[in-house]
Design a protein around this motif. Structure first.
Motif, mmCIF file in Angstrom:
data_model
loop_
_atom_site.group_PDB
_atom_site.id
_atom_site.type_symbol
_atom_site.label_atom_id
_atom_site.label_comp_id
_atom_site.label_asym_id
_atom_site.label_seq_id
_atom_site.Cartn_x
_atom_site.Cartn_y
_atom_site.Cartn_z
ATOM 1 N N ARG A 41 103.634 -11.364 -74.866
ATOM 2 C CA ARG A 41 102.229 -11.743 -74.998
ATOM 3 C C ARG A 41 102.138 -12.990 -75.881
ATOM 4 N N LEU A 42 101.440 -14.014 -75.365
ATOM 5 C CA LEU A 42 101.303 -15.269 -76.099
ATOM 6 C C LEU A 42 99.829 -15.668 -76.103
ATOM 7 N N HIS A 43 99.219 -15.669 -77.292
ATOM 8 C CA HIS A 43 97.800 -15.961 -77.437
ATOM 9 C C HIS A 43 97.624 -17.243 -78.251
ATOM 10 N N LEU A 44 97.208 -18.315 -77.593
ATOM 11 C CA LEU A 44 97.074 -19.633 -78.225
ATOM 12 C C LEU A 44 95.682 -20.215 -78.031
ATOM 13 N N GLN A 45 94.698 -19.405 -77.762
ATOM 14 C CA GLN A 45 93.354 -19.897 -77.482
ATOM 15 C C GLN A 45 92.754 -20.611 -78.694
ATOM 16 N N LYS A 46 91.870 -21.532 -78.425
ATOM 17 C CA LYS A 46 91.122 -22.275 -79.443
ATOM 18 C C LYS A 46 92.050 -23.073 -80.367
ATOM 19 N N ASN A 47 92.903 -23.900 -79.753
ATOM 20 C CA ASN A 47 93.736 -24.838 -80.483
ATOM 21 C C ASN A 47 93.520 -26.233 -79.905
ATOM 22 N N LYS A 48 94.488 -27.120 -80.052
ATOM 23 C CA LYS A 48 94.362 -28.494 -79.558
ATOM 24 C C LYS A 48 95.565 -28.868 -78.692
ATOM 25 N N ILE A 49 96.105 -27.890 -77.996
ATOM 26 C CA ILE A 49 97.329 -28.079 -77.218
ATOM 27 C C ILE A 49 97.045 -28.888 -75.953
ATOM 28 N N ARG A 50 97.798 -29.975 -75.781
ATOM 29 C CA ARG A 50 97.627 -30.856 -74.620
ATOM 30 C C ARG A 50 98.566 -30.499 -73.471
ATOM 31 N N GLU A 51 99.721 -29.952 -73.806
ATOM 32 C CA GLU A 51 100.638 -29.522 -72.751
ATOM 33 C C GLU A 51 101.587 -28.462 -73.280
ATOM 34 N N LEU A 52 102.062 -27.635 -72.364
ATOM 35 C CA LEU A 52 103.043 -26.612 -72.696
ATOM 36 C C LEU A 52 104.431 -27.153 -72.385
ATOM 37 N N PRO A 53 105.436 -26.805 -73.184
ATOM 38 C CA PRO A 53 106.791 -27.308 -72.913
ATOM 39 C C PRO A 53 107.353 -26.717 -71.625
ATOM 40 N N GLU A 54 108.179 -27.501 -70.946
ATOM 41 C CA GLU A 54 108.794 -27.026 -69.713
ATOM 42 C C GLU A 54 109.626 -25.769 -69.946
ATOM 43 N N SER A 55 110.192 -25.629 -71.145
ATOM 44 C CA SER A 55 111.079 -24.496 -71.418
ATOM 45 C C SER A 55 110.358 -23.160 -71.425
ATOM 46 N N ILE A 56 109.021 -23.167 -71.423
ATOM 47 C CA ILE A 56 108.303 -21.897 -71.409
ATOM 48 C C ILE A 56 108.614 -21.110 -70.137
ATOM 49 N N GLY A 57 109.108 -21.806 -69.128
ATOM 50 C CA GLY A 57 109.511 -21.136 -67.891
ATOM 51 C C GLY A 57 110.681 -20.189 -68.086
ATOM 52 N N LYS A 58 111.366 -20.280 -69.239
ATOM 53 C CA LYS A 58 112.489 -19.393 -69.534
ATOM 54 C C LYS A 58 112.045 -18.127 -70.265
ATOM 55 N N CYS A 59 110.752 -18.023 -70.542
ATOM 56 C CA CYS A 59 110.218 -16.801 -71.162
ATOM 57 C C CYS A 59 109.986 -15.782 -70.055
ATOM 58 N N TYR A 60 111.068 -15.210 -69.555
ATOM 59 C CA TYR A 60 111.033 -14.404 -68.334
ATOM 60 C C TYR A 60 110.308 -13.067 -68.481
ATOM 61 N N LYS A 61 109.963 -12.686 -69.716
ATOM 62 C CA LYS A 61 109.266 -11.419 -69.915
ATOM 63 C C LYS A 61 107.786 -11.614 -70.225
ATOM 64 N N LEU A 62 107.325 -12.844 -70.191
ATOM 65 C CA LEU A 62 105.940 -13.130 -70.562
ATOM 66 C C LEU A 62 104.978 -12.537 -69.538
ATOM 67 N N ARG A 63 104.072 -11.684 -70.011
ATOM 68 C CA ARG A 63 103.111 -11.017 -69.127
ATOM 69 C C ARG A 63 101.690 -11.533 -69.336
ATOM 70 N N VAL A 64 101.347 -11.901 -70.575
ATOM 71 C CA VAL A 64 99.989 -12.355 -70.883
ATOM 72 C C VAL A 64 100.062 -13.712 -71.564
ATOM 73 N N LEU A 65 99.363 -14.683 -70.996
ATOM 74 C CA LEU A 65 99.288 -16.027 -71.570
ATOM 75 C C LEU A 65 97.825 -16.414 -71.696
ATOM 76 N N ASP A 66 97.381 -16.613 -72.940
ATOM 77 C CA ASP A 66 96.007 -17.030 -73.198
ATOM 78 C C ASP A 66 96.048 -18.419 -73.827
ATOM 79 N N ILE A 67 95.686 -19.416 -73.037
ATOM 80 C CA ILE A 67 95.696 -20.811 -73.481
ATOM 81 C C ILE A 67 94.284 -21.395 -73.361
#
Length: 345
Positions: free
Chosen positions: A178-204
């Motif tokens: 679970r990755l919760h990053l809402q309400k920040n200033k993120i312009r892009e996610l790193p390509e390597s996030i594709g290796k987080c093979y167990k990620l079920r919830v992404l809040d951006i």
């Protein structure tokens, strides 16, 4: 009042002690006599510090300091080496003493929500057993690269901060669910996030994201939240571009990478003796259209994928833009693909 209460419980030798909501301004030193204590809950008081005697509570596994007036995590906590859970939310903590991370190697749960933190110390990587970290509503602007060594982390909450980017090595967090990053200033996610093979919830949600990384489709997401981002819209624009002129380094690199596919190639044998070249070529990408490798010269394009069919998330419908890299305008202008050029205003 606290003195009387502690003297009373001292005889019973409790394993759990709750002193929350007592308007306490200090904790009596006699608390150090409760050596069998495993849980101490002192949230919702007016505490600014803890007595040294708390360091004698060697059996303590859970400590709740939430909603007090601490400006830093008390020094006595360093001695609590068996601590598994630490709540320090709702205080006035602006920095963390890195020494704290040296002693709390058994910590699996850390809640620092609602403080005044501006950074995460690189020494956090020493919390090798940490599984849950929550730093919502602070003033943190990013993560040190050492943060990515927390390979046991399964849940990260970092909403309501000033984070503008994530480390390129973020993909080392392979147990993240679970990755919760809402309400920040993120312009892009790193390509390597594709290796987080167990990620079920992404809040951006509520960031500055325009496009998702190439490998977003490889993540087994169940829930995706991306509202209130300036995502690219599916509005094709006609464009004609002549073939680019590649640099000699790029031409050579592409030739070598093509030769390396042949197991009998002379170059494949020779390159073993040039580790610098191997390292450079290891950074290469593959064209989304022709599949050939390229080094530095590429076209950033976008493909719109279905959240239901491609990402298979259950909480939203429609499509989202995903980055794609093409090796040349020849591939871009070829027929039969669904990649669009990215035009920035």
């Amino acid at each position: 009042m606290a003195d009387t209460l502690l003297l009373r419980v001292l005889k019973s030798k409790p394993s759990h002690l709750k002193l929350n909501n007592q308007k306490l301004q200090k904790i009596p030193k006699v608390i150090g006599k409760l050596e069998g204590l495993t849980l101490l809950d002192i949230k919702n008081n007016k505490l600014k510090d803890l007595p040294y005697e708390v360091s004698h509570l060697y059996e303590l596994t859970s400590l709740n300091l939430g909603n007090n007036e601490f400006e830093e995590i008390p020094e006595c906590v360093i001695s609590l080496t068996n601590l598994i859970k630490l709540h320090a939310f709702g205080n006035k903590i602006s920095k963390i003493n890195p020494v704290l991370f040296d002693s709390l190697e058994n910590l699996t749960f850390l809640n620092l929500n609602g403080n005044r933190l501006t950074e995460i110390p690189p020494e956090i990587c020493r919390l090798g057993n940490l599984k849950f970290l929550s730093i919502d509503n602070n003033k943190i602007d990013g993560f040190p690269v050492e943060f990515c060594a927390l390979t046991q982390l399964t849940e990260l909450h970092a909403a309501g901060n000033d984070i503008s980017s994530l480390p390129l090595e973020f993909g080392f967090l392979t147990n993240l669910e679970r990755l919760h990053l809402q309400k920040n200033k993120i312009r892009e996610l790193p390509e390597s996030i594709g290796k987080c093979y167990k990620l079920r919830v992404l809040d951006i949600a509520a960031n500055k994201l325009r496009i998702f990384p190439t490998e977003i489709g490889a993540i087994p997401l169940k829930e995706l939240y991306c509202e209130e981002n300036p995502l690219l819209q599916h509005i094709p624009v006609h464009s004609v571009q002549e073939e680019e002129v590649l640099a000699l380094k790029e031409i050579t690199a592409r030739f070598i990478m093509k030769e390396l596919k042949d197991r009998w190639s002379y170059l494949r044998k020779c390159i073993r003796h040039y580790p610098d070249i191997r390292d450079m070529l290891s950074q290469a990408s593959k064209c989304a259209v022709c599949g050939e490798s390229f080094l530095n010269t590429w076209l950033e394009c976008v493909r719109f994928i279905s959240t239901k069919q491609n990402l298979k998330v259950s909480n939203m419908s429609g499509s989202v833009p995903v980055r794609a890299l093409l090796c040349s305008y020849r591939c871009f202008n070829s027929a039969g693909h669904d990649y669009y050029g990215v035009a920035f205003p």
